[in-house]
Design a protein around this motif. Structure first.
Motif, short mmCIF file in Angstrom:
data_model
loop_
_atom_site.label_atom_id
_atom_site.label_comp_id
_atom_site.label_asym_id
_atom_site.label_seq_id
_atom_site.Cartn_x
_atom_site.Cartn_y
_atom_site.Cartn_z
N ASP A 142 0.82 -1.21 0.00
CA ASP A 142 0.00 0.00 0.00
C ASP A 142 0.86 1.26 0.00
OD1 ASP A 142 -2.22 -1.64 0.11
OD2 ASP A 142 -2.36 -1.57 2.28
N TYR A 143 0.40 2.25 -0.77
CA TYR A 143 1.12 3.51 -0.90
C TYR A 143 0.16 4.69 -0.76
CZ TYR A 143 4.80 0.65 -3.04
OH TYR A 143 5.76 -0.30 -3.29
N MET A 144 0.71 5.80 -0.28
CA MET A 144 0.00 7.07 -0.30
C MET A 144 0.96 8.13 -0.83
SD MET A 144 -2.25 7.14 3.22
CE MET A 144 -3.39 8.39 2.61
N ARG A 145 0.39 9.12 -1.49
CA ARG A 145 1.22 10.20 -2.02
C ARG A 145 1.54 11.19 -0.91
NH1 ARG A 145 -0.45 15.14 -5.87
NH2 ARG A 145 1.64 15.94 -6.27
N SER A 146 2.81 11.52 -0.76
CA SER A 146 3.25 12.48 0.24
C SER A 146 3.65 13.76 -0.47
CB SER A 146 4.44 11.92 1.03
OG SER A 146 4.87 12.83 2.01
N VAL A 147 3.04 14.87 -0.09
CA VAL A 147 3.28 16.13 -0.80
C VAL A 147 3.85 17.16 0.16
CG1 VAL A 147 1.48 15.72 -2.50
CG2 VAL A 147 0.91 16.87 -0.37
N SER A 148 4.59 18.09 -0.41
CA SER A 148 5.13 19.21 0.36
C SER A 148 4.23 20.42 0.15
CB SER A 148 6.56 19.51 -0.11
OG SER A 148 6.55 19.93 -1.47
N ASP A 149 4.60 21.52 0.78
CA ASP A 149 3.82 22.75 0.64
C ASP A 149 3.98 23.36 -0.76
OD1 ASP A 149 2.96 22.49 3.24
OD2 ASP A 149 4.62 23.67 4.05
N LYS A 150 5.03 22.98 -1.44
CA LYS A 150 5.26 23.53 -2.77
C LYS A 150 4.32 22.85 -3.78
CE LYS A 150 10.18 24.31 -1.86
NZ LYS A 150 11.57 24.00 -2.30
N ASN A 151 3.79 23.63 -4.67
CA ASN A 151 2.88 23.12 -5.69
C ASN A 151 3.68 22.72 -6.92
OD1 ASN A 151 0.59 22.40 -7.07
ND2 ASN A 151 0.07 24.50 -7.68
N GLU A 152 4.42 21.62 -6.79
CA GLU A 152 5.28 21.16 -7.87
C GLU A 152 4.64 20.00 -8.61
OE1 GLU A 152 8.82 20.15 -5.85
OE2 GLU A 152 9.51 22.22 -5.62
N LYS A 153 5.20 19.68 -9.75
CA LYS A 153 4.70 18.56 -10.55
C LYS A 153 4.89 17.25 -9.78
CE LYS A 153 5.23 16.35 -15.06
NZ LYS A 153 5.95 16.37 -16.36
N GLU A 154 3.89 16.39 -9.84
CA GLU A 154 3.95 15.12 -9.11
C GLU A 154 5.06 14.23 -9.65
OE1 GLU A 154 1.12 11.20 -8.34
OE2 GLU A 154 0.22 13.12 -8.93
N THR A 155 5.78 13.56 -8.74
CA THR A 155 6.86 12.65 -9.11
C THR A 155 6.64 11.30 -8.47
OG1 THR A 155 8.23 13.31 -7.23
CG2 THR A 155 8.47 14.58 -9.27
N ALA A 156 7.30 10.28 -9.00
CA ALA A 156 7.17 8.93 -8.46
C ALA A 156 7.68 8.84 -7.03
CB ALA A 156 7.93 7.94 -9.35
N GLU A 157 8.70 9.68 -6.72
CA GLU A 157 9.30 9.64 -5.38
C GLU A 157 8.31 10.07 -4.30
OE1 GLU A 157 10.56 11.07 -8.00
OE2 GLU A 157 12.40 9.96 -8.44
N GLU A 158 7.25 10.77 -4.68
CA GLU A 158 6.28 11.24 -3.69
C GLU A 158 5.41 10.11 -3.15
OE1 GLU A 158 5.54 15.84 -5.17
OE2 GLU A 158 4.13 14.27 -5.73
N TRP A 159 5.39 8.97 -3.80
CA TRP A 159 4.56 7.86 -3.35
C TRP A 159 5.32 7.05 -2.31
CZ3 TRP A 159 -0.50 7.08 -4.45
CH2 TRP A 159 -1.06 7.93 -5.42
N LYS A 160 4.76 7.03 -1.08
CA LYS A 160 5.43 6.42 0.05
C LYS A 160 4.70 5.15 0.50
CE LYS A 160 8.25 9.92 0.14
NZ LYS A 160 9.66 9.79 -0.35
N ASN A 161 5.48 4.17 0.94
CA ASN A 161 4.93 2.90 1.39
C ASN A 161 4.21 3.05 2.73
OD1 ASN A 161 5.52 0.24 3.17
ND2 ASN A 161 5.16 -0.31 1.04
N VAL A 162 3.00 2.51 2.81
CA VAL A 162 2.23 2.50 4.05
C VAL A 162 2.48 1.21 4.80
CG1 VAL A 162 -0.07 2.62 5.07
CG2 VAL A 162 0.46 3.98 3.03
N THR A 174 17.08 4.01 -4.47
CA THR A 174 15.82 4.12 -5.22
C THR A 174 14.67 3.52 -4.43
OG1 THR A 174 16.97 4.03 -7.35
CG2 THR A 174 14.63 3.48 -7.35
N MET A 175 14.89 2.36 -3.79
CA MET A 175 13.83 1.76 -2.98
C MET A 175 13.57 2.59 -1.73
SD MET A 175 13.44 -2.02 -1.29
CE MET A 175 12.50 -2.67 -2.67
#
Length: 422
Positions: free
Chosen positions: A8-28, A256-257
């Motif tokens: 399971d993953y959820m997207r983790s975002v910062s306060d900056k409104n930047e383009k979504e990247t694969a690195e933003e998806w974090k393991n739950v 990378t992992m």
């Protein structure tokens, strides 16, 4: 060994409104037994496609994006069937069957089955039956759902070859090719009132006999251990675990992992052996969590929802002293992992439950579960992995202000992934 996993993953975002990247998806978390909704997820996708087309027809607006259909309802039953096929090729089934029928003339045939081990009072029946009906319809393999108690009462282990694991016969007319665990991931699955020893516990005895048999296990004991939060903690350790052990020295792959995992920390002081004085003392992380409860959550070595400790409750258990409650003190520090929270985006959404709609303004979040399947002979060199494939997905959406809870708990809803062109 067969492993049906859901990571399971959820997207983790910062306060900056930047383009979504694969690195933003974090393991739950990683699930190895509590891998629900592989059967229902494709049906939800079909339902949402219907709603999408219906809206486009009557509102005269073009369809936006494409709802991705999950293949989990096909891959999981196929993998169960492949495990049965692999088992038949690895055991003297014909000889055993002939011998058994000769000594049991009252039995007409001995049918190989998938034994699905379920919880007492199982509620998630729709999802399980969808997978099992597909298994039977597509491959002709018969699945039977039984509890630990029923297995204990009707299981027999029969030796056939010296030095080989015995065959497992159930109810005198079925030989178990595959044990598919859909229970046995929480301690309550093995609790018997008034029974305190392993030898007297019929549920533990049933588990022992299943593990001793020659049937394929899903998951096997090594695969089951993958769900422990302790392993997720190791996934954040690039230098001491991922690089030398998981990737045989490939630091780039390890990094990378690791980028898909948020910080996770042991509360057991005996585990800290680094030269970093700050990391030698878990009290540093405990103090951080007590001061900033919105940033952390406590996670036990269990699968399934409803087990997290957060907020004021987390602050209370972390500040409990050994002198006040030694049992709780040791339990938290020995069994739990402190995990940084994932800062997921909150969006508008409407949940549909029991014929009612529940609109939420900037207060829903979603979790993406990716299914995967591995069928192997258990060799550590990984040269004999017969199956290694992805198995579709499930999306679960819930109110963002709910700390912990799943679909079966009545908090989250099944959802779909909408793919938009960049």
């Amino acid at each position: 060994m067969l492993g049906i996993f859901r990571t399971d993953y959820m997207r983790s975002v910062s306060d900056k409104n930047e383009k979504e990247t694969a690195e933003e998806w974090k393991n739950v978390e990683i699930n190895t037994i509590s891998c629900s909704f592989a059967g229902l997820s494709p049906l939800v996708n079909q339902f949402h496609r219907y709603l999408q087309q219906y809206k486009a027809l009557f509102s005269n607006t073009p369809i936006k994006g494409q709802i991705e259909g999950s293949i989990s309802g096909e891959v999981i039953p196929q993998s169960l069937a492949e495990a049965v096929t692999a088992w038949k090729a690895s055991v003297p089934l014909a000889d055993f069957t002939a011998s058994y029928l000769k000594t049991h003339p009252e039995v007409a045939s001995l049918t190989p089955i998938v034994l699905v081990v379920i919880q007492e009072g199982e509620r998630n029946t729709g999802d399980q039956y969808k997978l099992l009906f597909s298994l039977f319809e597509r491959s002709g393999v018969l699945p039977l759902r039984r509890t630990h108690q029923q297995i204990h009462e009707h299981l027999t282990l029969l030796d056939h070859e010296a030095g080989k694991a015995p065959f497992m016969v159930l109810e005198k007319k079925y030989v178990v090719a595959l044990v598919y665990y859909r229970s046995a991931y929480v301690p309550s699955d093995y609790e018997v009132p008034g029974v305190t020893t392993f030898e007297e516990n019929p549920l533990w005895q049933a588990r022992l006999h299943m593990e001793q048999s020659n049937a394929v296990k899903c998951p096997s004991i090594p695969y089951h251990l993958m769900t422990f939060k302790k392993l997720q903690q190791k996934m954040t350790d690039v230098d001491h675990f991922l690089t030398p052990y998981a990737f045989n020295g490939a630091a780039d792959k390890a990094k990378t992992m690791a980028q898909h995992f948020v910080g996770q920390y042991s509360l057991n002081k005996d585990e800290y052996t680094t030269d970093n004085k700050q990391q030698q003392d878990p009290e540093y992380y405990i103090q951080q969590a007590v001061a900033h409860p919105e940033r952390y959550v406590l996670k036990p070595q269990l699968e399934g929802g409803g087990n997290l400790i957060a907020g004021e409750t987390m602050q209370s258990v972390l500040t409990t002293r050994k002198a006040d409650d030694a049992t709780l003190y040791h339990k938290i520090r020995k069994e739990y992992i402190l995990m940084e929270k994932i800062h997921y985006p909150k969006v508008d959404g409407t949940l549909f439950r029991q014929e009612k709609f529940y609109p939420f303004e900037q207060n829903v979040c979603s979790e993406l579960g990716i299914y995967g399947v591995v069928l192997s002979d258990g060799n550590t060199d990984n040269k004999n992995a017969y199956v290694n494939r992805h198995g579709g997905y499930v999306v679960r959406t819930k109110p963002a202000d709910v700390e912990d809870g799943g679909v079966m708990a009545g908090v989250a809803c099944l959802d779909s992934a909408l793919l938009l062109e960049d």
